[in-house]
Design a protein around this motif. Structure first.
Motif, PDB file in Angstrom:
ATOM      1  N   GLU A  33       0.849  -1.185   0.000  1.00  0.00           N
ATOM      2  CA  GLU A  33       0.000   0.000   0.000  1.00  0.00           C
ATOM      3  C   GLU A  33       0.888   1.239   0.000  1.00  0.00           C
ATOM      4  O   GLU A  33       2.115   1.145   0.138  1.00  0.00           O
ATOM      5  N   ASN A  34       0.244   2.420  -0.130  1.00  0.00           N
ATOM      6  CA  ASN A  34       1.021   3.658  -0.176  1.00  0.00           C
ATOM      7  C   ASN A  34       1.847   3.878   1.084  1.00  0.00           C
ATOM      8  O   ASN A  34       2.924   4.485   1.030  1.00  0.00           O
ATOM      9  N   TRP A  57       3.535   0.233  -8.510  1.00  0.00           N
ATOM     10  CA  TRP A  57       4.581  -0.013  -7.521  1.00  0.00           C
ATOM     11  C   TRP A  57       5.954  -0.300  -8.131  1.00  0.00           C
ATOM     12  O   TRP A  57       6.726  -1.083  -7.627  1.00  0.00           O
TER      13      TRP A  57
END
Length: 336
Positions: A64-65, A298
């Motif tokens: 995730e971020n 990503w």
């Protein structure tokens, strides 16, 4: 009373066949004009872009971020850390043609070469990167947080003090090499300040620099340095949407000129002339085509021999990798 007139449908059949024939011919001509199979690969060899130089790779599953990627690295196979002078030098020595690096503005208006918005994940420091001076950031141990076994061991702890470079140091260390600078914020003021820094470079040095990042800082940078090769989501979208509309004709829109395109491998086959004609057309427009892994999320790259099997044969663009030590020699071999 009997109606002897023929049904309208019968009268229209010859015309429908003619229209279908014309459309078929046009489709075949369009396919032939954009078929890389018919035209063959372009001239030149593929090149390699080393993402963050040479550093530790990590598991992309479930990321995730806000995921701290330093806490999920693979068991180390080399001693280099991302975004360091040593890691960049190792990537170039392995044969990488371009090195990508991340920058953040500092409290004293310098540019630190570091990936994360905050320093907590990788270092022994705390807080937002831009709230520190360059001198404060340089004192941090950037290897502090790395672990491949859920924190049981930290193989780089104690080795990273002083290793976070400034952008000026990178330029001093690599005066001739191709660099791709990633602006990590979406702050237009950062683009303006970066333009001031880059404007001090000689013209031939600036020609070997590309910058990408958020729409706002890249737009500001383009206003100040219109001749610089740049890319953002907005420029990428503008180019590809326009090319999708007219690329069948071989025409390259102005939005595609003098920029860089990061093309996910899942998107590439949908582009007119992919791969050879597309890369050739963009090269003629002064644009570099970079092939990235999967859907482009990503920073997935081509990181081993098995990944390179997915790169189109004869591809002459640039291949994105997180393992320049493994992939760059193999990519160079493809061009021989």
């Amino acid at each position: 009373m009997t109606n002897s007139a023929e049904p309208p449908v019968r009268r229209r059949r010859p015309r429908a066949r003619a229209v279908l024939a014309v459309l078929t011919v046009l489709v075949l001509l369009c396919w032939a004009a954009n078929s890389s199979r018919l035209h063959g690969p372009g001239e030149g060899r593929p090149t390699t872009l080393a993402h963050r130089g040479l550093g530790q790779t990590f598991d992309l599953a479930g990321i995730e971020n806000d995921t701290c990627t330093a806490e999920r690295i693979h068991p180390p196979e080399h001693a280099y850390l991302e975004n360091t002078i040593a890691g960049m030098r190792a990537a170039f020595d392995a044969g990488a043609d371009v090195v990508e690096l991340d920058v953040h503005i500092t409290r004293d208006d310098r540019f630190a070469v570091f990936h994360d918005w905050e320093v907590d994940c990788r270092t022994d420091g705390r807080g937002t990167t831009r709230d520190h001076t360059m001198a404060e950031l340089r004192r941090l141990d950037i290897g502090y947080g790395y672990t491949a076994d859920d924190g049981a061991t930290h193989p780089f702890r104690g080795t990273g003090a002083g290793l976070m470079p400034s952008l000026d140091e990178v330029f001093a260390e690599f005066p001739d090499e191709e660099l791709l600078i990633h602006v990590k914020s979406d702050d237009p003021a950062e683009g303006e300040l970066l333009a001031e820094h880059l404007a001090r470079l000689p013209g031939d040095r600036l020609a070997a620099v590309t910058v990408y990042g958020g729409d706002a800082p890249i737009a500001a940078l383009r206003r100040e340095l219109p001749g610089l090769r740049t890319m953002s989501k907005a420029t990428l979208r503008d180019c590809l949407v326009r090319y999708a509309a007219v690329g069948w004709s071989g025409y390259v829109p102005a939005a595609c000129a003098g920029t860089q395109l990061h093309v996910p491998e899942k998107i590439g086959p949908w582009l007119w002339g992919w791969p050879h004609l597309f890369v050739s057309r963009m090269a003629e427009a002064g644009t570099r085509v970079v092939l990235v892994g999967g859907s482009g999320d990503w920073s997935a790259g081509f990181d081993g021999p098995q990944d390179l099997e997915r790169v189109p044969e004869g591809f002459t663009g640039t291949v994105w990798t997180n393992r320049a030590d493994v992939v760059a020699p193999l990519v160079a071999e493809r061009g021989r």
